[in-house]
Design an enzyme around this catalytic site. Structure first.
Site, PDB file in Angstrom:
ATOM      1  N   GLY A 140      -6.774  -0.485  -6.505  1.00 26.91           N
ATOM      2  CA  GLY A 140      -6.912  -1.412  -6.169  1.00 26.91           C
ATOM      3  C   GLY A 140      -8.328  -1.029  -5.910  1.00 26.91           C
ATOM      4  O   GLY A 140     -10.029  -2.185  -5.988  1.00 26.91           O
ATOM      5  N   GLN A 166      -3.570  -9.241  -3.531  1.00 30.52           N
ATOM      6  CA  GLN A 166      -2.483  -9.554  -3.176  1.00 30.52           C
ATOM      7  C   GLN A 166      -1.931 -10.807  -4.174  1.00 30.52           C
ATOM      8  O   GLN A 166      -1.402 -11.377  -3.643  1.00 30.52           O
ATOM      9  CB  GLN A 166      -3.227 -10.122  -1.954  1.00 30.52           C
ATOM     10  N   SER A 219      -3.754  -4.127  -8.350  1.00 29.73           N
ATOM     11  CA  SER A 219      -3.182  -2.791  -7.763  1.00 29.73           C
ATOM     12  C   SER A 219      -1.454  -2.800  -8.033  1.00 29.73           C
ATOM     13  O   SER A 219      -0.648  -3.716  -7.644  1.00 29.73           O
ATOM     14  CB  SER A 219      -3.005  -2.645  -6.011  1.00 29.73           C
ATOM     15  N   THR A 261      -7.279  12.169 -17.440  1.00 28.18           N
ATOM     16  CA  THR A 261      -6.357  12.522 -18.424  1.00 28.18           C
ATOM     17  C   THR A 261      -5.520  10.988 -17.803  1.00 28.18           C
ATOM     18  O   THR A 261      -5.498  11.000 -16.347  1.00 28.18           O
ATOM     19  CB  THR A 261      -5.322  13.234 -17.926  1.00 28.18           C
ATOM     20  N   CYS A 265      -3.822  -2.131   6.520  1.00 23.61           N
ATOM     21  CA  CYS A 265      -5.217  -1.486   5.796  1.00 23.61           C
ATOM     22  C   CYS A 265      -6.274  -1.322   6.480  1.00 23.61           C
ATOM     23  O   CYS A 265      -7.114   0.166   6.508  1.00 23.61           O
ATOM     24  CB  CYS A 265      -5.209  -1.749   4.831  1.00 23.61           C
TER      25      CYS A 265
HETATM   26  N1  PLP Z   1      -7.536  -5.905  -1.834  1.00 28.59           N
HETATM   27  C1  PLP Z   1      -6.667  -6.425  -1.343  1.00 28.59           C
HETATM   28  C2  PLP Z   1      -7.149  -7.267  -1.281  1.00 28.59           C
HETATM   29  C3  PLP Z   1      -5.606  -5.105  -1.001  1.00 28.59           C
HETATM   30  O1  PLP Z   1      -5.010  -6.070  -0.090  1.00 28.59           O
HETATM   31  C4  PLP Z   1      -5.599  -3.905  -0.829  1.00 28.59           C
HETATM   32  C5  PLP Z   1      -4.619  -3.003  -0.466  1.00 28.59           C
HETATM   33  O2  PLP Z   1      -4.060  -3.587   0.658  1.00 28.59           O
HETATM   34  C6  PLP Z   1      -6.444  -3.160  -2.029  1.00 28.59           C
HETATM   35  C7  PLP Z   1      -7.857  -4.198  -2.285  1.00 28.59           C
HETATM   36  C8  PLP Z   1      -6.710  -1.908  -2.273  1.00 28.59           C
HETATM   37  O3  PLP Z   1      -5.742  -1.527  -3.168  1.00 28.59           O
HETATM   38  P1  PLP Z   1      -5.159   0.009  -4.189  1.00 28.59           P
HETATM   39  O4  PLP Z   1      -4.159  -0.196  -1.954  1.00 28.59           O
HETATM   40  O5  PLP Z   1      -4.508   0.351  -4.553  1.00 28.59           O
HETATM   41  O6  PLP Z   1      -6.074   0.770  -2.968  1.00 28.59           O
END
Ligand code: PLP
Length: 381
Positions: free
Chosen positions: A72, A176, A196, A234, A324
């Protein structure tokens, strides 16, 4: 038997056994580089293209519009980078993930122009506010499909239509949302969409971005010619195969899982609101406009970090605000944006369930929460 209830699926999800099985051979017997010329490599390359076709089919795209990424964050950075490359004005919202907000912030630091649209107290971006903010030099609008902390689902189709009236590129962070609510890029009308794998029971470190044909989006990572020269490196073959299997199965089970999660969330919410006083619901109470498995409650007079530790002692893993962001100090930017009062922000618990949860577990969660909160409050009195 020890209790183990996982309520942090918005942070990450367990790997689906089917995805695990599907990806294994690409680490071992089929380890070949898809770009090589021998037949074994060609078979791997074919598998990769089959995966691209499957992912494209799940969101109503053409296979040529899907690019595999590391997840993501990379997909979001790619989208913002396109706005930066065009050196124009960028519009995004105050409740985006840091994977969008931070590259936008860096753009502003380097002299670029960007602004954040606010949200309603329920957590919705207002399409007419987006329209009002568009300027002659606006090049990109990026609004998430669904929020990771409070689960609100945005009116993306309405906003992308506005963007296109002004010839502005529209990106949505669907990290999400993918695998949890139906998504079709034609219906949404988006030019770019991020997803993601680890948010829908696929492996970590892999994802994809949809980029509409003829949208003029340029390469993001330069090097070898992989991903049609748009994203060099790759390919993470095993990851892509595992993600694709997880995506296929998640979308197949989506309707049933979503309906079940909504029922469980409704039950937990009704019990919490009637049994635990001084509690607020963060985000909307309209369940059709909220992710099926997302719940976020603010408990007055409670420190969410202590609450998490106590829940953990009862076998329950949950999150405060957004996992996060757990390394950064301070309040959640999302809860601030929806104007949750400070005393409830500090006491906010996010519970993100999946369809494996049982009714018995749902009732156990509420009972444990009620007792812990009663205890903390009685000590504070
Ligand atoms: N965007 C949103 C809304 C997310 O909740 C997250 C991760 O929690 C991300 C982006 C980032 O994704 P990734 O963990 O795959 O880098």
């Amino acid at each position: 038997m020890s209790i183990n209830i996982y309520l942090d699926n918005a942070a990450t999800t367990p790997l689906m056994p089917e995805a695990d099985m599907a990806m294994r051979r690409y680490y071992s017997e089929d380890f070949f580089n898809p770009s090589a010329v021998y037949s074994k490599s060609k078979r791997v390359k074919e598998k990769l293209e089959e995966a691209r076709n499957i992912i494209a089919g799940l969101i109503g795209a053409d296979a040529s519009e899907i690019y595999f990424t590391s997840g993501g964050t990379e997909s979001d950075n790619w989208a913002v980078n396109e706005g930066v490359r065009r050196r124009g004005h960028i519009i995004t919202s105050a409740i985006e993930h840091k994977a969008v907000l931070n590259p936008v912030k860096n753009y502003v630091k380097s002299g670029g122009m960007a602004e954040l649209a606010g949200v309603t107290e329920e957590g919705f971006v207002n399409p007419s506010d987006i329209k009002r903010r568009i300027r002659r030099n606006t090049v990109l609008i990026s609004i998430m499909t669904a929020n990771n902390e409070i689960g609100t689902i945005q009116p993306i189709a309405q906003m992308s239509r506005i963007a296109h009236e002004y010839d502005v590129l529209f990106h949505t962070d669907a990290v999400q949302a993918f695998g949890h609510i139906p998504l079709n890029v034609e219906e949404l009308g988006v030019d770019m969409l991020s997803a993601s794998s680890h948010k829908f029971n696929g492996p970590k470190g892999v994802g994809f971005i949809y980029i509409r044909k003829d949208s003029g989006v340029r390469p993001f990572i330069c090097g070898g010619g992989q991903e049609k020269g748009m994203r060099a490196g790759t390919e993470n073959v095993a990851g892509i195969i595992g993600m694709t299997e997880a995506a296929r199965i998640s979308c197949e089970r989506l309707e049933r899982n979503a309906a079940y999660c909504r029922k469980i969330c409704r039950h937990i919410t009704e019990r919490i609101m009637s049994e635990i006083p001084d509690t607020v619901i963060n985000g909307t109470t309209d369940e059709s406009r909220r992710l099926p498995g997302n719940m976020s409650f603010g408990f007055g007079g409670i420190d969410a970090q202590s609450l998490l530790v106590l829940l953990d002692m009862h076998g329950i893993s949950a999150a405060a605000g957004s996992a996060c962001n757990s390394e950064s100090a301070g309040y959640s930017h999302v809860l601030e944006a929806v104007k949750t009062p400070k005393e409830y922000i500090g006491g906010t618990l996010r519970m993100s369930i999946d369809a494996k949860i049982t009714w018995q577990q749902a009732d156990y969660i509420v009972s444990v929460l009620r007792e812990i909160i009663k205890n903390i409050r009685s000590k504070n009195d």
